[in-house]
Design a protein around this motif. Structure first.
Motif, mmCIF file in Angstrom:
data_model
loop_
_atom_site.group_PDB
_atom_site.id
_atom_site.type_symbol
_atom_site.label_atom_id
_atom_site.label_comp_id
_atom_site.label_asym_id
_atom_site.label_seq_id
_atom_site.Cartn_x
_atom_site.Cartn_y
_atom_site.Cartn_z
ATOM 1 N N ASP A 194 35.850 41.955 39.862
ATOM 2 C CA ASP A 194 34.507 41.354 39.910
ATOM 3 C C ASP A 194 33.944 41.152 38.503
ATOM 4 O O ASP A 194 33.280 40.151 38.224
ATOM 5 C CB ASP A 194 33.554 42.242 40.724
ATOM 6 C CG ASP A 194 33.788 42.121 42.227
ATOM 7 O OD1 ASP A 194 34.306 41.083 42.666
ATOM 8 O OD2 ASP A 194 33.443 43.071 42.955
ATOM 9 N N ALA A 195 34.203 42.092 37.618
ATOM 10 C CA ALA A 195 33.656 42.027 36.256
ATOM 11 C C ALA A 195 34.216 40.841 35.459
ATOM 12 O O ALA A 195 33.543 40.327 34.567
ATOM 13 C CB ALA A 195 33.923 43.341 35.513
ATOM 14 N N VAL A 196 35.441 40.419 35.771
ATOM 15 C CA VAL A 196 36.024 39.268 35.058
ATOM 16 C C VAL A 196 35.821 37.971 35.827
ATOM 17 O O VAL A 196 36.357 36.927 35.448
ATOM 18 C CB VAL A 196 37.530 39.477 34.763
ATOM 19 C CG1 VAL A 196 37.741 40.692 33.878
ATOM 20 C CG2 VAL A 196 38.339 39.592 36.052
ATOM 21 N N GLY A 197 35.064 38.026 36.927
ATOM 22 C CA GLY A 197 34.728 36.801 37.648
ATOM 23 C C GLY A 197 35.668 36.423 38.758
ATOM 24 O O GLY A 197 35.627 35.289 39.256
ATOM 25 N N GLY A 198 36.535 37.349 39.191
ATOM 26 C CA GLY A 198 37.459 37.055 40.281
ATOM 27 C C GLY A 198 38.731 36.379 39.797
ATOM 28 O O GLY A 198 38.877 36.048 38.621
ATOM 29 N N LEU A 199 39.659 36.145 40.729
ATOM 30 C CA LEU A 199 40.957 35.543 40.408
ATOM 31 C C LEU A 199 41.248 34.369 41.338
ATOM 32 O O LEU A 199 40.808 34.347 42.489
ATOM 33 C CB LEU A 199 42.083 36.573 40.543
ATOM 34 C CG LEU A 199 41.998 37.836 39.677
ATOM 35 C CD1 LEU A 199 43.200 38.737 39.979
ATOM 36 C CD2 LEU A 199 41.954 37.495 38.204
ATOM 37 N N ASP A 200 41.997 33.392 40.828
ATOM 38 C CA ASP A 200 42.450 32.257 41.634
ATOM 39 C C ASP A 200 43.823 32.578 42.194
ATOM 40 O O ASP A 200 44.795 32.743 41.444
ATOM 41 C CB ASP A 200 42.509 30.983 40.784
ATOM 42 C CG ASP A 200 41.129 30.540 40.326
ATOM 43 O OD1 ASP A 200 40.170 30.689 41.116
ATOM 44 O OD2 ASP A 200 41.008 30.060 39.185
ATOM 45 N N ILE A 201 43.918 32.660 43.529
ATOM 46 C CA ILE A 201 45.145 33.095 44.193
ATOM 47 C C ILE A 201 45.558 32.077 45.254
ATOM 48 O O ILE A 201 44.723 31.579 46.013
ATOM 49 C CB ILE A 201 44.938 34.466 44.877
ATOM 50 C CG1 ILE A 201 44.537 35.532 43.849
ATOM 51 C CG2 ILE A 201 46.178 34.880 45.649
ATOM 52 C CD1 ILE A 201 45.623 35.914 42.885
ATOM 53 N N ASP A 202 46.851 31.801 45.318
ATOM 54 C CA ASP A 202 47.407 30.977 46.386
ATOM 55 C C ASP A 202 47.937 31.920 47.462
ATOM 56 O O ASP A 202 49.040 32.452 47.352
ATOM 57 C CB ASP A 202 48.526 30.087 45.842
ATOM 58 C CG ASP A 202 48.981 29.049 46.861
ATOM 59 O OD1 ASP A 202 48.364 28.970 47.947
ATOM 60 O OD2 ASP A 202 49.950 28.322 46.575
ATOM 61 N N VAL A 203 47.132 32.159 48.486
ATOM 62 C CA VAL A 203 47.488 33.091 49.563
ATOM 63 C C VAL A 203 48.540 32.425 50.446
ATOM 64 O O VAL A 203 48.308 31.345 50.997
ATOM 65 C CB VAL A 203 46.244 33.472 50.390
ATOM 66 C CG1 VAL A 203 46.617 34.455 51.496
ATOM 67 C CG2 VAL A 203 45.177 34.082 49.480
ATOM 68 N N ALA A 204 49.687 33.071 50.576
ATOM 69 C CA ALA A 204 50.838 32.441 51.232
ATOM 70 C C ALA A 204 50.768 32.454 52.756
ATOM 71 O O ALA A 204 51.502 31.717 53.420
ATOM 72 C CB ALA A 204 52.125 33.129 50.781
ATOM 73 N N MET A 205 49.897 33.291 53.313
ATOM 74 C CA MET A 205 49.840 33.430 54.774
ATOM 75 C C MET A 205 48.476 33.966 55.190
ATOM 76 O O MET A 205 47.741 34.522 54.362
ATOM 77 C CB MET A 205 50.929 34.395 55.243
ATOM 78 C CG MET A 205 50.789 35.788 54.627
ATOM 79 S SD MET A 205 52.168 36.911 54.950
ATOM 80 C CE MET A 205 51.970 37.208 56.692
#
Length: 371
Positions: A194-205
């Motif tokens: 949360d402190a770094v603003g979250g992450l961009d993730i490609d959720v596979a399922m």
């Protein structure tokens, strides 16, 4: 008016204008000096504030009541704060473990995330091997247990020696010298994301799982998306479903852990601003424990960009589930260990035999014949 009077008036007007221009120039200089001085003060405050935060975080992380230091630094000639030393730049190995101390989790110290990480600061490279939490491991003269059992067991016996004993056991079992152990609380992981603003993730399922006992409520849909700390933690931890979605193996989960860790390292390098770094240092101080000596950790933290790897090799090992344990492919594990050895410039002169203490199978044998 005489000619002399006219000359006097002209001279007086010139002097007045010169005096006025000089006054304006002086005001500009004073303003510039003030701005520069203010900048220096702010910069000094910024550096001082972050230094204070860093020192506070380091002191908490390297809390001596949490472990028995195995390698006390005798660095009388080395300043507590400064550039990294030649010793700091040598290749090193870490045992990285994550525990769940959330409310409702029962306060267990089981390490549900386990990684062996090698770092070579000179080549700016890191190699990560995720250890399945259910991997069968058998100490000499004892019964077999899952990999996530051993730190909790050692902690219950004596928390001041838990890191040293766990580190030594994994070092002996995987035939690699492990220098330090780092223990991370899952909730601190969530806060840091949360402190770094979250992450961009490609959720596979699709991922859905509920547990009212500890408040777990994983509900992720397939596709590329921006995840906050809680959803990233759910993404990393998901393994099985009780709500209609497909299960995920330990090995898929290990890949997700490595993916998130790699992104997090990149985010930390690009942090800007006193509030962001201040928040991160507070979170780290409250949720990370290690047996890295305090002086050494201070130098690493204050020289983060120099220590951070530019290249990360995420290792994968095929495996098989045979209740209640996970068994690893011996050939895959051997190749993975060779990569770990290579990154720390370690040459294995003796052929490694993993059969004695790990649940393994070979490509020539059926998985059902796992030892």
């Amino acid at each position: 008016m005489s000619e002399a009077d006219s000359i006097i008036i002209i001279l007086e007007e010139y002097m007045a204008r010169h005096k006025k221009n000089k006054s304006v120039y002086r005001k500009i200089c004073i303003s510039m000096i003030s701005v520069i001085g203010l900048f220096i003060l702010i910069a000094g405050f910024y550096v001082g504030f972050l230094h204070h935060k860093a020192m506070s975080a380091v002191h908490k992380i390297a809390a001596s009541d949490y472990y028995a230091p195995q390698r006390d630094e005798t660095e009388n000639a080395v300043p507590e704060v400064g550039d990294v030393t030649e010793d700091d730049m040598k290749p090193m190995t870490f045992l990285l473990a994550g525990t769940d101390n959330r409310e409702g989790s029962g306060g267990t110290m089981n390490t549900d995330v386990i990684m062996i990480v090698t770092l070579n600061p000179k080549t700016k490279s890191a190699t990560l091997l995720s250890i399945p939490r259910d991997l069968k491991m058998t100490p000499d003269g004892q019964s077999s247990h899952k990999a996530n059992y051993f730190y909790a067991h050692n902690y219950i016996k004596d928390k001041t020696t838990a890191m040293a004993e766990t580190k030594q056991f994994f070092s002996d079992t995987f035939h690699i010298p492990i220098d330090y152990m780092i223990l991370i609380n899952f909730d601190g992981f969530r806060q840091a994301i949360d402190a770094v603003g979250g992450l961009d993730i490609d959720v596979a399922m699709d991922m859905r799982y509920k547990d009212t006992a500890d408040g777990t409520n994983i509900n992720l849909t397939k596709g590329f998306q921006h995840l906050d700390g809680q959803n990233t933690l759910d993404y990393v931890r998901y393994r099985k479903s009780n709500d209609g979605t497909a299960a995920s193996s330990d090995f898929e989960r290990n890949k997700r852990q490595q993916e998130v860790l790699n992104q997090m390292l990149d985010k930390l390098t690009s942090l800007n601003g006193i509030s962001q770094w201040g928040n991160i240092l507070d979170i780290v101080g409250d949720n990370v424990k290690t047996d890295i000596p305090e002086k050494k950790l201070t130098r690493w933290l204050l020289n983060f960009k120099k220590m951070k790897p530019d290249h990360t090799n995420l290792l994968t090992v095929d495996g098989d589930w045979k209740s209640p344990f996970v068994y690893l492919n011996k050939d895959d594990l051997t190749k993975a260990m060779e990569s770990l050895y290579s990154n720390i410039e370690l040459e294995q002169k003796i052929k490694t035999n993993f059969w004695d203490h790990l649940g393994l199978y070979t490509n020539t044998n059926s998985k059902s014949n796992s030892k």
